[in-house]
Write a protein that holds these residues in place. Structure first.
Motif, mmCIF file in Angstrom:
data_model
loop_
_atom_site.group_PDB
_atom_site.id
_atom_site.type_symbol
_atom_site.label_atom_id
_atom_site.label_comp_id
_atom_site.label_asym_id
_atom_site.label_seq_id
_atom_site.Cartn_x
_atom_site.Cartn_y
_atom_site.Cartn_z
ATOM 1 N N SER A 1 58.562 82.469 -69.626
ATOM 2 C CA SER A 1 57.644 83.917 -70.118
ATOM 3 C C SER A 1 57.360 83.925 -71.484
ATOM 4 C CB SER A 1 57.883 85.121 -69.347
ATOM 5 O OG SER A 1 59.070 85.442 -70.031
ATOM 6 N N ARG A 2 56.078 84.230 -71.669
ATOM 7 C CA ARG A 2 56.030 84.457 -73.512
ATOM 8 C C ARG A 2 56.074 86.042 -73.653
ATOM 9 N NH1 ARG A 2 49.916 82.061 -72.856
ATOM 10 N NH2 ARG A 2 50.083 83.495 -71.253
ATOM 11 N N PRO A 3 56.700 86.255 -74.921
ATOM 12 C CA PRO A 3 56.799 87.530 -75.371
ATOM 13 C C PRO A 3 55.332 88.095 -75.501
ATOM 14 C CG PRO A 3 57.973 86.132 -76.951
ATOM 15 C CD PRO A 3 57.207 85.345 -75.887
ATOM 16 N N GLY A 4 55.209 89.373 -75.080
ATOM 17 C CA GLY A 4 53.933 90.074 -75.303
ATOM 18 C C GLY A 4 52.763 89.667 -74.329
ATOM 19 N N GLU A 5 53.078 88.847 -73.345
ATOM 20 C CA GLU A 5 51.959 88.491 -72.436
ATOM 21 C C GLU A 5 51.898 89.742 -71.326
ATOM 22 O OE1 GLU A 5 53.558 85.109 -70.332
ATOM 23 O OE2 GLU A 5 54.981 85.868 -69.462
ATOM 24 N N THR A 6 50.869 89.445 -70.753
ATOM 25 C CA THR A 6 50.533 90.496 -69.470
ATOM 26 C C THR A 6 50.113 89.907 -68.259
ATOM 27 O OG1 THR A 6 48.018 90.943 -70.431
ATOM 28 C CG2 THR A 6 49.638 92.458 -71.100
ATOM 29 N N VAL A 7 50.546 90.332 -67.221
ATOM 30 C CA VAL A 7 50.262 89.833 -65.914
ATOM 31 C C VAL A 7 48.978 90.156 -65.494
ATOM 32 C CG1 VAL A 7 51.181 89.725 -63.496
ATOM 33 C CG2 VAL A 7 52.816 89.657 -65.483
ATOM 34 N N ILE A 8 48.119 89.484 -65.109
ATOM 35 C CA ILE A 8 46.844 89.718 -64.306
ATOM 36 C C ILE A 8 46.924 89.609 -62.821
ATOM 37 C CG2 ILE A 8 44.537 89.192 -64.011
ATOM 38 C CD1 ILE A 8 44.706 87.614 -66.611
ATOM 39 N N PRO A 9 46.918 90.919 -62.258
ATOM 40 C CA PRO A 9 47.227 91.087 -60.840
ATOM 41 C C PRO A 9 46.328 90.337 -59.785
ATOM 42 C CG PRO A 9 46.051 92.949 -61.718
ATOM 43 C CD PRO A 9 46.581 92.065 -62.698
ATOM 44 N N TRP A 10 46.761 89.833 -58.575
ATOM 45 C CA TRP A 10 45.858 89.085 -57.926
ATOM 46 C C TRP A 10 45.111 89.964 -57.120
ATOM 47 C CZ3 TRP A 10 46.530 84.052 -58.732
ATOM 48 C CH2 TRP A 10 47.698 83.695 -59.019
ATOM 49 N N LEU A 11 44.018 89.312 -56.733
ATOM 50 C CA LEU A 11 43.011 90.403 -55.826
ATOM 51 C C LEU A 11 43.374 90.391 -54.548
ATOM 52 C CD1 LEU A 11 39.635 88.971 -57.011
ATOM 53 C CD2 LEU A 11 40.769 91.187 -57.639
ATOM 54 N N ASP A 12 44.358 89.286 -53.988
ATOM 55 C CA ASP A 12 44.647 89.466 -52.545
ATOM 56 C C ASP A 12 46.164 89.773 -52.304
ATOM 57 O OD1 ASP A 12 46.001 87.160 -54.094
ATOM 58 O OD2 ASP A 12 44.870 85.693 -52.523
ATOM 59 N N SER B 1 55.216 77.419 -42.001
ATOM 60 C CA SER B 1 54.063 77.203 -42.839
ATOM 61 C C SER B 1 54.029 76.723 -44.392
ATOM 62 C CB SER B 1 53.131 78.697 -42.600
ATOM 63 O OG SER B 1 52.997 79.137 -41.519
ATOM 64 N N ASN B 2 54.275 75.661 -44.419
ATOM 65 C CA ASN B 2 54.277 74.898 -45.917
ATOM 66 C C ASN B 2 53.040 74.567 -46.214
ATOM 67 O OD1 ASN B 2 54.432 72.838 -44.055
ATOM 68 N ND2 ASN B 2 55.436 71.501 -45.797
ATOM 69 N N GLY B 3 51.770 74.800 -45.815
ATOM 70 C CA GLY B 3 50.665 74.544 -46.396
ATOM 71 C C GLY B 3 50.364 75.140 -47.638
ATOM 72 N N GLN B 4 49.473 74.471 -48.541
ATOM 73 C CA GLN B 4 49.053 74.707 -49.980
ATOM 74 C C GLN B 4 48.733 76.294 -49.747
ATOM 75 O OE1 GLN B 4 46.427 72.047 -51.415
ATOM 76 N NE2 GLN B 4 48.009 70.359 -50.789
ATOM 77 N N VAL B 5 49.216 77.050 -50.756
ATOM 78 C CA VAL B 5 49.144 78.557 -51.298
ATOM 79 C C VAL B 5 47.724 78.693 -52.127
ATOM 80 C CG1 VAL B 5 49.830 80.747 -51.661
ATOM 81 C CG2 VAL B 5 51.290 79.054 -50.236
ATOM 82 N N THR B 6 46.816 79.468 -51.841
ATOM 83 C CA THR B 6 45.768 79.773 -52.672
ATOM 84 C C THR B 6 45.767 81.264 -52.972
ATOM 85 O OG1 THR B 6 44.346 77.956 -51.772
ATOM 86 C CG2 THR B 6 43.109 79.701 -52.789
ATOM 87 N N ARG B 7 45.579 81.413 -53.990
ATOM 88 C CA ARG B 7 45.585 82.982 -54.592
ATOM 89 C C ARG B 7 44.351 83.368 -55.173
ATOM 90 N NH1 ARG B 7 50.463 85.978 -54.456
ATOM 91 N NH2 ARG B 7 48.804 87.633 -54.199
ATOM 92 N N ARG B 8 43.778 84.512 -55.071
ATOM 93 C CA ARG B 8 42.351 84.859 -55.799
ATOM 94 C C ARG B 8 42.602 85.757 -57.163
ATOM 95 N NH1 ARG B 8 38.835 87.847 -53.238
ATOM 96 N NH2 ARG B 8 40.401 88.866 -51.674
#
Ligand SMILES: Nc1nc2c(c(=O)[nH]1)N[C@H]1C(S)=C(S)[C@@H](COP(=O)(O)O)O[C@H]1N2
Ligand SMILES: [Mo]
Length: 387
Positions: free
Chosen positions: A33-44, A376-383
């Protein structure tokens, strides 16, 4: 000096405690992680589960350490959640053995100590839209299983090792030929050869603390490289038998049904969930000033590389964080996301193992011809939405 492990490692004697202190303070926060970074929440992001079966699931976007702290580690229970008095508890080793054994927790702790850092994933994870956080990585400590079976002396006809949990519940089996209700214990088995694998431990410690009640206190099997279901918690008995074993958790639930092609003919294969499968998932997107980064995890097989795809773009190779590694632990990876446009995007990851096998896409026949949600080891897609 205590050498930070590059693989699974073994520590013996009193040095173990000091080593664990180093271990905990250092490993818990190892993460790119990088100091001062912020997390952008997933839509899903699904809402937290309220089902008592499945507590404390990982919220992927909160992932910020290589080792999952005990307070944040998921737990699954199919029957009750037993509270066991360790002073009165014993582990029985019996069945087809020459010398049945009865071991107290003190007896087990007096035996040689072995540790492994192992990522446990429920084989149902990602099998349902709201069940995506049944995974965690911990440092497990206990004593190797193999020498106990050797000491008990497995008889010639012993081929199957059954691990019985204290937990139990009523099970109903109703179909054309069966109509029965019975009290059934949680039980899972392994072939004798699989049980004798030197990686397996009878585990009484998790991340330097006594094994927490939800994760199996006082003792559980830890079988590195296997799906969660094989890692029997609240252990009370290890039994050697002369036939394959078909409990609910071996032969009815945790059975994968796949349509397979054999010389142009369709066959239906039903297999009991066992060893883990190659998989990865994006964990989170962070922003620092105008620089965006995607972080994630890959596990289930020896990881060669990880690639990430934004929308329908090209696969970009991720950097695997080599600061902390262990054979059976997830690899944390990251990739820069150059100049994302504002608006909604998808983020997909795929793991590639050291032999070149690729984690299947969701439309790969390996996944589409699987008729059950396990494995269920298929590729995971997030929005995600970029402002
Ligand atoms: N005795 C017992 N062991 C069990 C279970 C259970 O219900 N009872 N659940 C299994 C399942 S389905 C999983 S995924 C793992 C999860 O381990 P955890 O609860 O420590 O995260 O435990 C396994 N061991
Ligand atoms: Mo599971």
């Amino acid at each position: 000096m205590f050498q930070l492990p590059r693989r699974d490692f073994i520590i013996k004697g009193s040095a173990a405690l000091a080593a664990l202190a180093v271990f905990q303070s250092r490993f818990a926060h190892a993460f790119p992680s990088r100091p001062g970074e912020t997390v952008i929440p997933w839509l899903d992001q699904p809402p937290p589960s309220t089902d008592p079966c499945c507590e404390t699931q990982l919220v992927w976007e909160d992932l910020d350490s290589w080792v999952t702290p005990n307070s944040k580690f998921f737990s699954i229970s199919h029957f009750n959640r037993p509270v066991i008095d360790a002073a009165a508890w014993k582990l029985e080793v019996d069945g087809l053995v020459n010398k049945p054994m009865s071991l107290s927790l003190a007896d087990l702790k007096a035996r040689p100590r072995q540790e492994t850092i192992f990522t446990v994933e429920c084989s149902g994870n990602h099998g349902f839209p709201d069940f995506v956080g049944a995974i965690g990585n911990a440092a497990w400590a206990g004593t190797p299983l193999g020498p106990i079976l050797e000491e008990a002396g497995v008889k010639e006809n012993g081929i199957e090792v059954v691990f019985w949990g204290v937990d139990a519940g009523e099970v109903e089996i109703k179909d054309a030929v069966r109509d029965v209700k019975m009290q059934q214990n949680f039980a899972r088995s392994m072939s004798l050869a699989d049980a004798m694998n030197p990686n397996n431990i009878l585990c009484y410690e998790m991340n330097g603390a006594a094994l927490p009640a939800p994760n199996g206190f006082p003792l559980r099997l830890i079988a590195p490289g296997w799906y969660g279901i094989a890692n029997v918690k609240w252990l009370k008995r290890i039994e050697v038998r002369d036939t394959r074993f078909m409990s609910k958790m071996m032969g009815r639930d945790y059975v994968t049904i796949r349509e397979e092609d054999h010389n142009g003919e369709t066959v239906w294969a039903e297999t009991s969930v066992g060893r883990a499968r190659l998989k990865s998932a994006p964990a989170r997107v962070t922003r620092k000033d105008n620089s965006y980064q995607i972080t994630g995890a890959a596990w289930g097989a020896p990881i060669g590389k990880v690639e990430v795809k934004i929308n329908d773009g090209p696969w970009l190779e991720a950097v695997i964080d080599r600061s902390e590694e262990a054979e059976f632990a997830w690899k944390i990876w990251y990739v820069d996301w150059q100049n994302p446009t504002s608006g909604e995007h998808t983020v997909t990851s795929r793991a590639i193992d050291v032999s070149g096998q690729i984690q299947p896409a969701m439309d790969d026949p390996w996944i589409t011809k699987k008729k059950t949600y396990w494995e269920s080891n298929g590729q995971v897609t997030r929005r995600i939405n970029i402002a």
